[in-house]
Design a protein around this motif. Structure first.
Motif, short mmCIF file in Angstrom:
data_model
loop_
_atom_site.label_atom_id
_atom_site.label_comp_id
_atom_site.label_asym_id
_atom_site.label_seq_id
_atom_site.Cartn_x
_atom_site.Cartn_y
_atom_site.Cartn_z
N LEU A 65 3.06 33.49 23.79
CA LEU A 65 3.34 32.30 24.60
C LEU A 65 4.85 32.10 24.78
O LEU A 65 5.29 31.69 25.86
CB LEU A 65 2.70 31.07 23.95
CG LEU A 65 1.19 30.99 24.08
CD1 LEU A 65 0.61 29.95 23.12
CD2 LEU A 65 0.78 30.65 25.52
N PHE A 66 5.64 32.37 23.75
CA PHE A 66 7.10 32.31 23.89
C PHE A 66 7.55 33.25 25.00
O PHE A 66 8.38 32.91 25.84
CB PHE A 66 7.80 32.70 22.59
CG PHE A 66 7.66 31.70 21.48
CD1 PHE A 66 7.56 30.34 21.75
CD2 PHE A 66 7.63 32.10 20.15
CE1 PHE A 66 7.44 29.41 20.72
CE2 PHE A 66 7.51 31.18 19.13
CZ PHE A 66 7.41 29.83 19.41
N PHE A 67 6.99 34.46 25.00
CA PHE A 67 7.35 35.47 25.98
C PHE A 67 6.94 35.06 27.40
O PHE A 67 7.65 35.34 28.38
CB PHE A 67 6.70 36.81 25.60
CG PHE A 67 6.96 37.92 26.57
CD1 PHE A 67 8.21 38.56 26.58
CD2 PHE A 67 5.99 38.32 27.47
CE1 PHE A 67 8.45 39.58 27.49
CE2 PHE A 67 6.23 39.34 28.38
CZ PHE A 67 7.47 39.98 28.39
N LEU A 68 5.78 34.39 27.50
CA LEU A 68 5.24 34.02 28.82
C LEU A 68 5.68 32.64 29.29
O LEU A 68 5.21 32.19 30.34
CB LEU A 68 3.70 34.06 28.76
CG LEU A 68 3.05 35.43 28.53
CD1 LEU A 68 1.55 35.27 28.43
CD2 LEU A 68 3.42 36.39 29.66
N ARG A 69 6.56 31.99 28.55
CA ARG A 69 6.91 30.61 28.88
C ARG A 69 7.42 30.48 30.30
O ARG A 69 6.94 29.64 31.07
CB ARG A 69 7.95 30.08 27.89
CG ARG A 69 8.20 28.59 28.02
CD ARG A 69 9.12 28.10 26.94
NE ARG A 69 10.47 28.64 27.11
CZ ARG A 69 11.44 28.57 26.21
NH1 ARG A 69 11.18 28.03 25.03
NH2 ARG A 69 12.63 29.06 26.44
N LYS A 70 8.38 31.30 30.69
CA LYS A 70 8.94 31.20 32.04
C LYS A 70 7.95 31.66 33.11
O LYS A 70 7.79 30.97 34.13
CB LYS A 70 10.25 31.97 32.12
CG LYS A 70 11.40 31.30 31.39
CD LYS A 70 12.71 32.04 31.61
CE LYS A 70 13.85 31.29 30.92
NZ LYS A 70 15.16 32.01 31.11
N PRO A 71 7.26 32.80 32.93
CA PRO A 71 6.28 33.20 33.94
C PRO A 71 5.17 32.16 34.13
O PRO A 71 4.74 31.91 35.26
CB PRO A 71 5.71 34.51 33.38
CG PRO A 71 6.78 35.06 32.51
CD PRO A 71 7.46 33.86 31.92
N MET A 72 4.72 31.55 33.04
CA MET A 72 3.69 30.52 33.15
C MET A 72 4.22 29.31 33.91
O MET A 72 3.52 28.73 34.76
CB MET A 72 3.19 30.10 31.76
CG MET A 72 2.31 31.12 31.08
SD MET A 72 1.85 30.63 29.39
CE MET A 72 0.85 29.17 29.70
N THR A 208 -2.72 19.00 26.96
CA THR A 208 -2.05 20.28 27.23
C THR A 208 -2.06 20.58 28.71
O THR A 208 -3.11 20.67 29.33
CB THR A 208 -2.76 21.42 26.49
OG1 THR A 208 -2.81 21.12 25.09
CG2 THR A 208 -2.03 22.73 26.69
N GLN A 209 -0.88 20.74 29.29
CA GLN A 209 -0.80 21.17 30.68
C GLN A 209 -1.14 22.66 30.77
O GLN A 209 -0.70 23.46 29.93
CB GLN A 209 0.59 20.92 31.25
CG GLN A 209 0.94 19.45 31.42
CD GLN A 209 2.30 19.28 32.04
OE1 GLN A 209 3.30 19.69 31.47
NE2 GLN A 209 2.34 18.67 33.21
N PRO A 210 -1.92 23.04 31.79
CA PRO A 210 -2.41 24.42 31.84
C PRO A 210 -1.33 25.49 31.81
O PRO A 210 -1.56 26.58 31.30
CB PRO A 210 -3.18 24.45 33.18
CG PRO A 210 -3.56 23.03 33.43
CD PRO A 210 -2.46 22.20 32.87
N PHE A 211 -0.15 25.20 32.35
CA PHE A 211 0.90 26.22 32.43
C PHE A 211 2.11 25.91 31.56
O PHE A 211 3.19 26.43 31.78
CB PHE A 211 1.33 26.40 33.91
CG PHE A 211 0.22 26.89 34.79
CD1 PHE A 211 -0.03 28.25 34.91
CD2 PHE A 211 -0.58 26.00 35.49
CE1 PHE A 211 -1.06 28.72 35.72
CE2 PHE A 211 -1.60 26.45 36.30
CZ PHE A 211 -1.86 27.81 36.41
N ASP A 212 1.91 25.06 30.57
CA ASP A 212 2.99 24.69 29.65
C ASP A 212 2.83 25.47 28.35
O ASP A 212 2.03 25.13 27.49
CB ASP A 212 2.95 23.18 29.38
CG ASP A 212 4.10 22.71 28.51
OD1 ASP A 212 4.84 23.56 27.98
OD2 ASP A 212 4.26 21.48 28.35
N ALA A 213 3.62 26.54 28.21
CA ALA A 213 3.50 27.40 27.04
C ALA A 213 3.88 26.67 25.76
O ALA A 213 3.32 26.95 24.69
CB ALA A 213 4.37 28.65 27.21
#
Length: 470
Positions: A65-72, A208-213
């Protein structure tokens, strides 16, 4: 982390410090305290492979999730803009026409019409006209659900709905940081309902927002704390609410020099509001992660012996709330909820997977407490001690869950013809239900079904709720 002065025991995970070698060693060694990403203090720490496997999965999930934070975040931004672009221009075909005519309407993210991804899954914003303010048992649940839904939106959107649709007083939308990630991770809004007697102030925590890592990291973080021997409490949720490094939960902080933590800021606002209105009460609500924050807010009030506030707390209404602590913590909370006469109603819709997590098994200790207000896919409800299929993943329940997911897709198309146009499901929600065919219980976590349950649901055995708490 030195937590001995405020914890009887704790397990604090630091995924950023975990290398691949560390994770592999975790699986092959029972010495948890030797892993640099595991901060552990307990008399007899569990060392089974199953327990270490859960830690492994939690850390891996957080690192991903840390890695995908910006793409999400980019994907969420693009999806929200696209949904609002379609809405602002009257649909896909009108969008094309407006582009050709040079009249394209670009949505403003801060406007009162800009809607979140969660909002598009259930576009209803009006309160249920069938539920009257004098019907306390249904009215508070209905009002709480709508507040829990509305808190996903922006300030202008919420203000417009509360003032112009609900005819209530909007007290503000707030965002809070935490002492661990230094990021804004909690959002809450307050409004006051003067239609009931006495007045009630509603505090709604965002889920939880769906795209908030960052929010997803809070969910999957299985760190825990046993604060003054009341039981093990979910560390991720406590950190989000305002638990502080090396200090735990001091009763008071300096608002001028300390960050804006959710618990302390909301407590201060409630104190001021209730001081100015001696008869008013307040309720706490939230969906998903928001529900966990709502009930843990009560715990910290109890921990700080905030009797003046607890005596003014009418109830806590949560929807799709995950587990927040162990059995010992649950008994502690039940005693205090009973002593302060606080209504705690935990709503669970059908196969929603989130209330069934984290696991209640020998490797994880999490357990729900209080009464479960459970609704099936026909919106028939009953009060239970615990929802069916308590841990979600079960071979016995696999086939019924898939069959039910197909039924929910069909029901969404049929329901508007039975109950009226307010129950029509848009293409976005239908797509969400299609995804739910592959992962049954995912789409059941959406607010559409919880909204329908509060509007259409019949509930059996309501008098049993207090007995279950006792």
């Amino acid at each position: 982390m030195d937590a001995e002065h405020f914890c009887q025991g704790y397990l604090n995970l630091k995924p950023r410090d975990a290398s691949l070698v560390d994770l592999i060693l975790l699986l092959f060694s029972a010495e948890l305290e030797q892993r640099r990403f595991v901060d552990c203090h307990e008399r007899q720490p569990p060392r089974s492979f199953g327990y270490r496997w859960v830690i492994f999965i939690s850390v891996i999930a957080q690192k991903v999730l840390f890695f995908l934070r910006k793409p999400m975040a980019i994907a969420g931004y693009a999806l929200e803009m696209w949904l609002n672009l379609l809405s602002s221009n009257g649909g896909f075909y009108m969008l094309l026409i407006n582009v050709l005519k040079g009249r394209l309407v670009i949505p403003d993210r801060s406007s009162a019409t800009f809607t979140s991804v969660v909002g598009y899954s259930d576009i209803r914003v009006e309160l249920d006209a069938q539920v009257k303010p004098n019907d306390d048992s249904r009215y508070y649940a209905s009002l709480s659900l709508m507040a829990a839904k509305l808190v996903y939106e922006n300030n202008a959107f919420i203000s417009n709905i509360v003032k112009n649709h609900w005819n209530m007083e909007f007290l503000g939308l707030y965002r809070f940081s935490n002492d661990y990630q230094k990021l804004f991770s909690v959002q809450a809004f307050l409004h006051q309902d003067k239609m009931v007697n006495p007045d009630v102030i509603v505090v709604a925590f965002r889920g939880t927002q769906p795209f908030d890592a960052t929010a997803w990291c809070t969910d999957v973080d299985i760190s825990w704390y046993d604060i003054q021997n009341v039981g093990k409490i979910h560390g991720g949720f406590m950190k989000a609410l305002g638990l502080q490094k090396n200090r735990g939960w001091p009763k008071d902080i300096d608002p001028e020099s300390e960050p804006s933590f959710a618990y302390y800021s909301i407590r201060k606002m409630l104190r001021e509001r209730l001081q100015n209105n001696k008869e008013a009460k307040f309720i706490l609500t939230g969906h998903s992660l928001g529900g966990a924050l709502a009930i843990l807010f009560v715990f910290v009030l109890v921990f700080h012996k905030e009797s003046c506030l607890l005596e003014r707390l009418e109830g806590v209404y949560t929807f799709g709330q995950p587990r927040v602590g162990d059995e010992q913590f649950g008994k502690f909370m039940e005693r205090n909820l009973k002593d302060y006469e606080v209504n705690y109603k935990r709503y669970v819709y059908c196969n929603d997977m989130v209330p069934r997590l984290p696991y209640d098994d020998r490797n994880l200790f999490f357990k729900h407490f209080g009464a479960c207000f459970y609704y099936d896919s026909f919106y028939q409800g009953k009060v239970m001690k615990e929802e069916p299929n308590k841990n979600y993943f079960s071979l016995l329940w696999a086939l019924p869950k898939y069959v039910n997911a197909y039924w929910e897709l069909i029901r969404g198309a049929v329901l508007p013809y039975i109950e009226g146009p307010d129950y029509r499901e848009g293409w976005f929600l239908r797509l969400y239900r299609v995804i739910g065919l592959a992962i049954p219980g995912l789409s059941a976590h959406g607010l559409q079904d919880y909204n329908n349950a509060t509007r259409l649901g019949s509930l059996a055995s309501v008098p049993q709720a207090q007995d279950l708490i006792q």
